[in-house]
Write a protein that holds these residues in place. Structure first.
Motif, PDB file in Angstrom:
ATOM      1  N   GLN A  73     -33.587  29.370  37.488  1.00  0.00           N
ATOM      2  CA  GLN A  73     -33.600  30.539  38.362  1.00  0.00           C
ATOM      3  C   GLN A  73     -32.375  30.642  39.270  1.00  0.00           C
ATOM      4  O   GLN A  73     -31.956  31.745  39.617  1.00  0.00           O
ATOM      5  CB  GLN A  73     -34.868  30.525  39.224  1.00  0.00           C
ATOM      6  CG  GLN A  73     -36.149  30.681  38.420  1.00  0.00           C
ATOM      7  CD  GLN A  73     -37.387  30.656  39.298  1.00  0.00           C
ATOM      8  OE1 GLN A  73     -37.310  30.475  40.508  1.00  0.00           O
ATOM      9  NE2 GLN A  73     -38.555  30.831  38.684  1.00  0.00           N
ATOM     10  N   HIS A  74     -31.828  29.486  39.653  1.00  0.00           N
ATOM     11  CA  HIS A  74     -30.749  29.500  40.643  1.00  0.00           C
ATOM     12  C   HIS A  74     -29.452  28.866  40.139  1.00  0.00           C
ATOM     13  O   HIS A  74     -28.436  28.914  40.845  1.00  0.00           O
ATOM     14  CB  HIS A  74     -31.188  28.789  41.928  1.00  0.00           C
ATOM     15  CG  HIS A  74     -32.447  29.347  42.524  1.00  0.00           C
ATOM     16  ND1 HIS A  74     -32.460  30.472  43.327  1.00  0.00           N
ATOM     17  CD2 HIS A  74     -33.743  28.943  42.411  1.00  0.00           C
ATOM     18  CE1 HIS A  74     -33.711  30.727  43.711  1.00  0.00           C
ATOM     19  NE2 HIS A  74     -34.506  29.819  43.166  1.00  0.00           N
ATOM     20  N   ARG A 112     -32.518  27.793  49.140  1.00  0.00           N
ATOM     21  CA  ARG A 112     -33.025  29.173  49.202  1.00  0.00           C
ATOM     22  C   ARG A 112     -34.532  29.192  49.432  1.00  0.00           C
ATOM     23  O   ARG A 112     -35.047  30.027  50.189  1.00  0.00           O
ATOM     24  CB  ARG A 112     -32.680  29.910  47.909  1.00  0.00           C
ATOM     25  CG  ARG A 112     -31.196  30.266  47.792  1.00  0.00           C
ATOM     26  CD  ARG A 112     -30.878  30.840  46.416  1.00  0.00           C
ATOM     27  NE  ARG A 112     -29.461  31.201  46.314  1.00  0.00           N
ATOM     28  CZ  ARG A 112     -28.873  31.529  45.167  1.00  0.00           C
ATOM     29  NH1 ARG A 112     -29.566  31.535  44.029  1.00  0.00           N
ATOM     30  NH2 ARG A 112     -27.591  31.855  45.154  1.00  0.00           N
ATOM     31  N   ARG A 113     -35.236  28.292  48.798  1.00  0.00           N
ATOM     32  CA  ARG A 113     -36.692  28.239  48.972  1.00  0.00           C
ATOM     33  C   ARG A 113     -37.070  27.817  50.395  1.00  0.00           C
ATOM     34  O   ARG A 113     -38.041  28.321  50.959  1.00  0.00           O
ATOM     35  CB  ARG A 113     -37.317  27.289  47.948  1.00  0.00           C
ATOM     36  CG  ARG A 113     -37.324  27.851  46.544  1.00  0.00           C
ATOM     37  CD  ARG A 113     -38.099  26.965  45.579  1.00  0.00           C
ATOM     38  NE  ARG A 113     -38.123  27.554  44.254  1.00  0.00           N
ATOM     39  CZ  ARG A 113     -38.755  27.009  43.212  1.00  0.00           C
ATOM     40  NH1 ARG A 113     -39.418  25.865  43.360  1.00  0.00           N
ATOM     41  NH2 ARG A 113     -38.731  27.604  42.028  1.00  0.00           N
ATOM     42  N   SER A 115     -28.798  25.884  40.058  1.00  0.00           N
ATOM     43  CA  SER A 115     -28.572  24.617  40.749  1.00  0.00           C
ATOM     44  C   SER A 115     -29.853  24.206  41.467  1.00  0.00           C
ATOM     45  O   SER A 115     -30.556  25.045  42.047  1.00  0.00           O
ATOM     46  CB  SER A 115     -27.435  24.762  41.760  1.00  0.00           C
ATOM     47  OG  SER A 115     -27.482  23.741  42.738  1.00  0.00           O
ATOM     48  N   VAL A 170     -29.013  24.345  45.436  1.00  0.00           N
ATOM     49  CA  VAL A 170     -28.925  25.731  45.893  1.00  0.00           C
ATOM     50  C   VAL A 170     -30.315  26.366  45.902  1.00  0.00           C
ATOM     51  O   VAL A 170     -30.723  27.027  46.868  1.00  0.00           O
ATOM     52  CB  VAL A 170     -27.968  26.555  45.016  1.00  0.00           C
ATOM     53  CG1 VAL A 170     -28.063  28.039  45.352  1.00  0.00           C
ATOM     54  CG2 VAL A 170     -26.532  26.057  45.196  1.00  0.00           C
ATOM     55  N   GLY A 171     -31.063  26.157  44.818  1.00  0.00           N
ATOM     56  CA  GLY A 171     -32.413  26.717  44.730  1.00  0.00           C
ATOM     57  C   GLY A 171     -33.341  26.170  45.793  1.00  0.00           C
ATOM     58  O   GLY A 171     -34.140  26.910  46.381  1.00  0.00           O
ATOM     59  N   THR A 172     -33.230  24.862  46.057  1.00  0.00           N
ATOM     60  CA  THR A 172     -34.065  24.247  47.100  1.00  0.00           C
ATOM     61  C   THR A 172     -33.739  24.838  48.461  1.00  0.00           C
ATOM     62  O   THR A 172     -34.641  25.157  49.258  1.00  0.00           O
ATOM     63  CB  THR A 172     -33.859  22.726  47.120  1.00  0.00           C
ATOM     64  OG1 THR A 172     -34.190  22.181  45.840  1.00  0.00           O
ATOM     65  CG2 THR A 172     -34.718  22.071  48.190  1.00  0.00           C
ATOM     66  N   LYS A 225     -36.546  30.812  52.607  1.00  0.00           N
ATOM     67  CA  LYS A 225     -37.596  31.797  52.361  1.00  0.00           C
ATOM     68  C   LYS A 225     -38.895  31.384  53.040  1.00  0.00           C
ATOM     69  O   LYS A 225     -39.608  32.210  53.637  1.00  0.00           O
ATOM     70  CB  LYS A 225     -37.808  31.948  50.860  1.00  0.00           C
ATOM     71  CG  LYS A 225     -38.769  33.064  50.471  1.00  0.00           C
ATOM     72  CD  LYS A 225     -38.862  33.197  48.951  1.00  0.00           C
ATOM     73  CE  LYS A 225     -39.821  34.304  48.554  1.00  0.00           C
ATOM     74  NZ  LYS A 225     -39.924  34.426  47.072  1.00  0.00           N
ATOM     75  N   LEU A 256     -35.803  25.365  38.980  1.00  0.00           N
ATOM     76  CA  LEU A 256     -34.722  25.638  39.935  1.00  0.00           C
ATOM     77  C   LEU A 256     -33.400  25.853  39.216  1.00  0.00           C
ATOM     78  O   LEU A 256     -32.611  26.738  39.577  1.00  0.00           O
ATOM     79  CB  LEU A 256     -34.599  24.487  40.939  1.00  0.00           C
ATOM     80  CG  LEU A 256     -35.701  24.390  41.995  1.00  0.00           C
ATOM     81  CD1 LEU A 256     -35.597  23.066  42.754  1.00  0.00           C
ATOM     82  CD2 LEU A 256     -35.615  25.552  42.977  1.00  0.00           C
ATOM     83  N   GLU A 257     -33.130  25.049  38.201  1.00  0.00           N
ATOM     84  CA  GLU A 257     -31.890  25.217  37.438  1.00  0.00           C
ATOM     85  C   GLU A 257     -31.894  26.559  36.707  1.00  0.00           C
ATOM     86  O   GLU A 257     -30.894  27.274  36.691  1.00  0.00           O
ATOM     87  CB  GLU A 257     -31.711  24.080  36.435  1.00  0.00           C
ATOM     88  CG  GLU A 257     -30.378  24.177  35.704  1.00  0.00           C
ATOM     89  CD  GLU A 257     -30.249  23.197  34.548  1.00  0.00           C
ATOM     90  OE1 GLU A 257     -29.190  22.559  34.428  1.00  0.00           O
ATOM     91  OE2 GLU A 257     -31.207  23.100  33.746  1.00  0.00           O
TER      92      GLU A 257
END
Length: 481
Positions: free
Chosen positions: A191-192, A201-202, A194, A197-199, A205, A188-189
């Motif tokens: 690709q995003h 977005r997932r 953070s 933030v990544g969580t 999605k 997550l760090e």
């Protein structure tokens, strides 16, 4: 078609035998399983008392698997036809951290002040969202404690993640690597930038993704009923007993038969056991990595050294039974940070999770001690006095849970080198081992908790993955004639 040999009869070895039985005669004609002890099941062991009480000496419950996995203990139970024996905890039980003489509820409410941290959880998530990754270390391994401190702050690392890892690995968050223990967080760090933030977005999605139409019925049932964890009516050992009964029909099982050595000879491997040996086409090692290393003899010293470098820790497991209603505290259990002056890693409130395993009018607990700190606290596992361990556990039950009563029944078990430690660099080490095996075309598969996951779900998943990989190779060889 030839012979496959499985070394080790714990959950990984039994899972390997189970999945091999599904491809028997297409990949192998014969399967042998060698187990050094007089029983199958490995660390999964249930002591059943005449009054119905059940003491778990190892794992005691299973979580639901990751949604993308098609090989799990839950699928096995379904295949065996024992779903009626499943007992599930369908409500989330409170979990606690014991610190400064108090039990602190681990609430997931974002805007409520956490009594242990002294702040609202949302403040740490907000901070993490604006913390930029270190470009020099992005994607590289580092200790879990360092990673969480950098992303969320030292308090979260010290009072949340540290005890959490003591509960899972019985290990030290300052030594365990984030790449091996929490690869998803590192991803997550990367690709995003953070985790929060990544969580987010997932989640968005996943909400937009159409629901799968062909969901496995047993997983759908578990989801609909909101299972938190599950076990079986006769304890978790029932899983390995049922597997052993099933694979025993087409697997030659040898108990009290340690493997004495393996020797690679071209595309074959000679396996020595008892007073004899067998020429195998493939070996599946389901024992602890360091136990496999000496079996290689003088061959493949590079692989042998890598296997020997994976450490494991010992844990003192103390099962205690008290008269019912000796405390009003209910929950899954509590964990103790390493900063606390305590011998205890954590205490599981067994009766709150699975009251079906209680004896009449009694309440069960399990106190875990040692782990990474075992020898520092108690000395060598072979020389520990069980009575001393028991008294320490009783004192901890009194100090941390207020249990003044004398336990009615107890059992002390020293589980030696039971949990492999995924220290910084572990993932790269394992990748190198698998690459070495591939580059040298060795008829060897590494399965079990030493490599890609210490949980039972992981052990089953990767056993299936290795069986599939080997089957694919055998099918290709058959096609090429």
């Amino acid at each position: 078609m030839g012979t496959a040999v499985i070394i080790g009869g714990g959950i990984s070895g039994l899972s390997t035998a189970y999945y091999l039985s599904k491809v028997l005669n297409s990949s192998f004609k014969k399967v042998l399983l060698l187990e050094a002890s007089p029983r199958l099941g490995g660390w999964i062991q249930t002591v059943r008392h005449e009054d119905g009480a059940k003491f778990e000496l190892g794992p005691r419950s299973l979580r639901l698997p990751e949604p993308n996995r098609d090989a799990t203990p839950l699928h096995m139970v379904n295949d065996i036809g024992k779903t009626d024996d499943i007992i599930a905890l369908t409500a989330s039980q409170p979990r606690y951290i014991y610190s400064n003489g108090l039990l602190h509820l681990m609430s997931t409410k974002l805007f409520k002040v956490n009594t242990l941290l002294g702040k609202r959880l949302i403040s740490y998530i907000w901070k993490e969202g604006f913390t930029k990754p270190n470009p020099e270390s992005l994607g590289s391994d580092e200790s879990v404690h360092s990673f969480i401190s950098r992303r969320f702050g030292p308090e979260v690392a010290e009072y949340i993640i540290d005890p959490f890892l003591r509960g899972i690995y019985a290990g030290d968050s300052r030594k365990l690597g984030v790449k091996g223990c929490f690869p998803n967080l590192l991803e997550l760090e990367q690709q995003h930038g953070s985790i929060s933030v990544g969580t987010g977005r997932r989640i968005l999605k996943a909400m937009r993704r159409p629901h799968a139409l062909n969901v496995d019925p047993i997983l759908q049932k578990a989801s609909n009923e909101r299972w938190n964890v599950w076990s079986l009516k006769n304890g978790l050992q029932q899983l390995t007993e049922d597997l052993a009964d099933l694979v025993g029909h087409n697997t030659e099982i040898h108990l009290t038969t340690p493997c004495k050595g393996i020797a690679f000879e071209g595309d074959k491997v000679k396996v020595y056991y008892g007073e004899t040996s067998v020429e195998a086409d493939h070996v599946f090692s389901a024992v602890y990595a360091k136990s496999l290393a000496p079996l290689l003899g003088n061959q493949h010293t590079l692989l042998k050294d890598k296997l020997s470098s994976i450490p494991a820790v010992s844990v003192a497991v103390v099962n205690l039974e008290y008269p019912a209603s000796t405390t009003d505290i209910r929950g899954f259990g509590h964990l103790v940070p390493s900063s606390e002056p305590s011998n205890v890693l954590g205490i599981v409130y067994d009766s709150s999770i699975f009251p079906q395993h209680d004896g009449k009018n009694f309440t069960r607990y399990t106190c875990m001690m040692g782990g990474e700190w075992f020898e520092e606290l108690f000395g060598h596992p072979d020389s520990v006095d069980p009575e001393h361990i028991l008294q320490l556990a009783i004192d901890a039950m009194k100090d941390q849970l207020g249990l003044e009563a004398k336990p009615s029944r107890t059992l002390v078990t020293i589980q030696k080198e039971c949990i492999p430690q995924y220290r910084v660099g572990h993932t790269d080490l394992v990748d190198n081992m698998f690459e070495y095996i591939k580059d040298n075309s060795l008829p060897l598969s590494l399965v079990g908790s030493s490599y890609r996951g210490v949980g039972i779900n992981d052990c089953v998943h990767y056993a299936k993955q290795e069986v599939d990989r080997v089957q694919h190779i055998k099918a290709k060889e058959h096609q090429n004639g």
